[in-house]
Design a protein around this motif. Structure first.
Motif, mmCIF file in Angstrom:
data_model
loop_
_atom_site.group_PDB
_atom_site.id
_atom_site.type_symbol
_atom_site.label_atom_id
_atom_site.label_comp_id
_atom_site.label_asym_id
_atom_site.label_seq_id
_atom_site.Cartn_x
_atom_site.Cartn_y
_atom_site.Cartn_z
ATOM 1 N N SER A 344 0.871 -1.171 0.000
ATOM 2 C CA SER A 344 0.000 0.000 0.000
ATOM 3 C C SER A 344 0.909 1.222 0.000
ATOM 4 O O SER A 344 1.744 1.391 0.903
ATOM 5 C CB SER A 344 -0.882 -0.047 1.249
ATOM 6 N N TRP A 345 0.765 2.046 -1.035
ATOM 7 C CA TRP A 345 1.620 3.235 -1.152
ATOM 8 C C TRP A 345 0.774 4.345 -1.767
ATOM 9 O O TRP A 345 0.582 4.369 -2.987
ATOM 10 C CB TRP A 345 2.839 2.911 -2.026
ATOM 11 N N GLY A 346 0.204 5.198 -0.951
ATOM 12 C CA GLY A 346 -0.714 6.220 -1.450
ATOM 13 C C GLY A 346 -1.890 5.560 -2.159
ATOM 14 O O GLY A 346 -2.586 4.724 -1.596
ATOM 15 N N TYR A 347 -2.083 5.905 -3.439
ATOM 16 C CA TYR A 347 -3.197 5.330 -4.201
ATOM 17 C C TYR A 347 -2.819 4.001 -4.845
ATOM 18 O O TYR A 347 -3.642 3.318 -5.429
ATOM 19 C CB TYR A 347 -3.660 6.307 -5.294
ATOM 20 N N PHE A 348 -1.532 3.641 -4.758
ATOM 21 C CA PHE A 348 -1.066 2.410 -5.388
ATOM 22 C C PHE A 348 -1.224 1.230 -4.425
ATOM 23 O O PHE A 348 -0.971 1.357 -3.230
ATOM 24 C CB PHE A 348 0.415 2.569 -5.784
ATOM 25 N N SER A 349 -1.654 0.077 -4.939
ATOM 26 C CA SER A 349 -1.726 -1.119 -4.099
ATOM 27 C C SER A 349 -1.593 -2.357 -4.975
ATOM 28 O O SER A 349 -1.920 -2.332 -6.177
ATOM 29 C CB SER A 349 -3.027 -1.158 -3.312
ATOM 30 N N TRP A 350 -1.134 -3.437 -4.376
ATOM 31 C CA TRP A 350 -0.850 -4.641 -5.143
ATOM 32 C C TRP A 350 -0.732 -5.819 -4.183
ATOM 33 O O TRP A 350 -0.252 -5.642 -3.065
ATOM 34 C CB TRP A 350 0.482 -4.434 -5.900
ATOM 35 N N GLU A 351 -1.189 -6.979 -4.597
ATOM 36 C CA GLU A 351 -0.960 -8.177 -3.787
ATOM 37 C C GLU A 351 -0.158 -9.162 -4.606
ATOM 38 O O GLU A 351 -0.478 -9.407 -5.781
ATOM 39 C CB GLU A 351 -2.282 -8.840 -3.388
ATOM 40 N N SER A 352 0.881 -9.725 -4.026
ATOM 41 C CA SER A 352 1.679 -10.703 -4.769
ATOM 42 C C SER A 352 2.602 -11.466 -3.818
ATOM 43 O O SER A 352 3.106 -10.885 -2.853
ATOM 44 C CB SER A 352 2.531 -9.972 -5.808
ATOM 45 N N PRO A 353 2.890 -12.749 -4.127
ATOM 46 C CA PRO A 353 3.911 -13.467 -3.352
ATOM 47 C C PRO A 353 5.283 -12.784 -3.492
ATOM 48 O O PRO A 353 6.097 -12.843 -2.581
ATOM 49 C CB PRO A 353 3.929 -14.855 -3.992
ATOM 50 N N LEU A 354 5.502 -12.095 -4.627
ATOM 51 C CA LEU A 354 6.787 -11.399 -4.823
ATOM 52 C C LEU A 354 7.008 -10.369 -3.716
ATOM 53 O O LEU A 354 8.128 -10.159 -3.253
ATOM 54 C CB LEU A 354 6.788 -10.655 -6.163
ATOM 55 N N LEU A 355 5.895 -9.740 -3.306
ATOM 56 C CA LEU A 355 5.994 -8.721 -2.255
ATOM 57 C C LEU A 355 6.378 -9.336 -0.912
ATOM 58 O O LEU A 355 7.022 -8.710 -0.083
ATOM 59 C CB LEU A 355 4.661 -7.974 -2.122
ATOM 60 N N TRP A 356 5.928 -10.575 -0.706
ATOM 61 C CA TRP A 356 6.306 -11.291 0.526
ATOM 62 C C TRP A 356 7.829 -11.456 0.569
ATOM 63 O O TRP A 356 8.469 -11.183 1.582
ATOM 64 C CB TRP A 356 5.606 -12.647 0.553
#
Ligand code: FAD
Length: 373
Positions: A344-356
């Protein structure tokens, strides 16, 4: 010799002390007063509860850090500061003199507005108490043939949501799903209310998929031994009630003459100095930057470590101090166990195993600077 005292082994102090160890100034006697020997790294705390990290991996060893930086460590709890006589009062009765002071003692969830919270609630901070209760729950779940275990988390911000998900992860490895109930109570109309809507609804979906009960628009009035009562009168049966409510400051700070805001947080300038005492610095959750208020999050405390070190050195060297400007948006990586994360970064958001894996890389790199000293 100048006496420089650091109170609390929070994130900014850990970084400033490490820098001090690498580049010390001569003729300064430095002391850290901390109420713990190992301070938790907030980025890893929920994943530690889920069992992804060990205690050592998720805590900064302050004894080792102080040895490295060649500074004195006093394990004690500060209960007041006499700014006129430049004296710190500790719980043990010890008094410590200072010429220059830095405070990074974090914050605790607010419990004063919930009846019975001090008797039956488990605040997310201080962390040692939370961990003690968590070990008790694990032991109880492993050793006793529990019919049912009900945990309730009060507060649907990032901390409460992460705790609910990560305790669920760990407990479903011990108990069968039908024996476990997890509740999340939130006073707003969406969880993670200070994030964008996509993040709120994504996390809602994740909680629902894990059968975690969500109570929105619900304010807790009273906590009893085996139940949580809402202002609406609704009673929620629960065995352990965790408080992850808004941050609050310790009451003793109000007795010192350091200027605070209406919530008791130390008002600081952009140089990280208190607005009424130039010889006192404050960082992390306990500080409120008067010109640039920002959310209470570990990432801000971490970013203040370097400017804190530089400005203390500048003051000691009679140089002018630099201004620190906190970032407007910050990247929040919410670990949702199952080896995936939501960014979660301002208006940007994303879900992914890469983020883990990205979060794991960042958190491990952060801790490495202390484990490799
Ligand atoms: C469950 C949970 C999860 C979180 N996850 C994240 C996350 O993923 N990312 C993020 O950015 N933020 C997260 N946060 C918020 C984060 O924990 C805080 O913003 C952060 O810890 C603040 O750092 P700090 O340096 O101000 O203080 P802290 O890290 O709280 O450190 C303060 C230190 O001072 C010590 N201390 C306190 N009082 C005294 C005293 N009177 N005398 C001596 N020592 C004292 C404490 O024991 C502690 O060691 C989370 C919070 C919670 C509750």
């Amino acid at each position: 010799m100048t006496d420089l005292v650091f109170i609390g082994g929070g994130h900014s102090h850990a970084i400033a002390l490490k820098l001090w160890g690498k580049k010390p100034l001569l003729g300064i006697n430095i002391t850290l007063i901390s109420n713990v020997k190992n301070t938790p790294y907030s980025g890893m705390l929920p994943a530690y509860l889920a069992g992804y990290y060990s205690y050592q991996e998720s805590h900064i060893n302050l004894e080792k850090l102080c040895q490295f930086a060649r500074i004195n460590l006093i394990i004690d709890e500060v209960i007041n500061i006499d700014c006129q006589n430049k004296k710190i009062m500790c719980k043990s009765g010890e008094k410590v003199n200072f010429d220059l002071l830095s405070i990074d003692i974090g914050s605790n969830p607010k419990i004063s507005n919930i009846e019975g919270a001090n008797l039956y609630g488990i605040p997310a901070k201080p962390v040692p108490f939370l961990l003690e209760k968590w070990q008790e729950i694990i032991k109880n779940s492993q050793e006793n043939n529990l019919e049912n275990l009900i945990l309730t988390f009060i507060g649907g911000g990032a901390g409460g949501v992460e705790l609910a998900i990560n305790t669920h992860k760990r407990l479903t490895k011990i108990l069968s799903p039908e024996k476990l109930t997890i509740n999340l109570i939130h006073k707003g109309n969406r969880i993670l209310g200070n994030h964008n809507e996509w993040v709120s609804y994504k996390l809602m979906d994740i909680l629902i998929n894990k059968n975690i009960n969500i109570y929105l628009n619900s304010t807790v009035k009273t906590i009893k031994k085996e139940e949580v009562i809402l202002t609406s009168g609704k009673q929620i049966i629960s065995n352990y009630h965790f408080l992850v409510t808004e941050a609050s400051a310790p009451l003793w700070l109000k007795n010192s003459s350091i200027m605070t805001d209406e919530n008791g947080f130390i008002l600081i300038k952009n140089t990280l100095q208190s607005i009424n005492y130039d010889f006192i610095f404050a960082t992390g959750d306990i500080a409120n930057m008067i010109n640039y208020p920002h959310p209470k999050a570990g990432v801000f405390a971490v970013k203040q470590g370097l400017p804190l070190y530089e400005n203390i050195c500048n003051l000691l060297n009679h140089k002018s101090l630099k201004c620190h400007y906190p970032q407007k948006y910050y990247l929040n990586l919410i670990g949702i166990s199952d080896e995936t994360a939501v960014a979660s970064w301002g208006y940007f958001s994303w879900e992914s195993p890469l983020l883990w894996y990205f979060k794991k890389y960042l958190d491990t790199a952060f801790m490495k600077q202390f484990t490799e000293l």
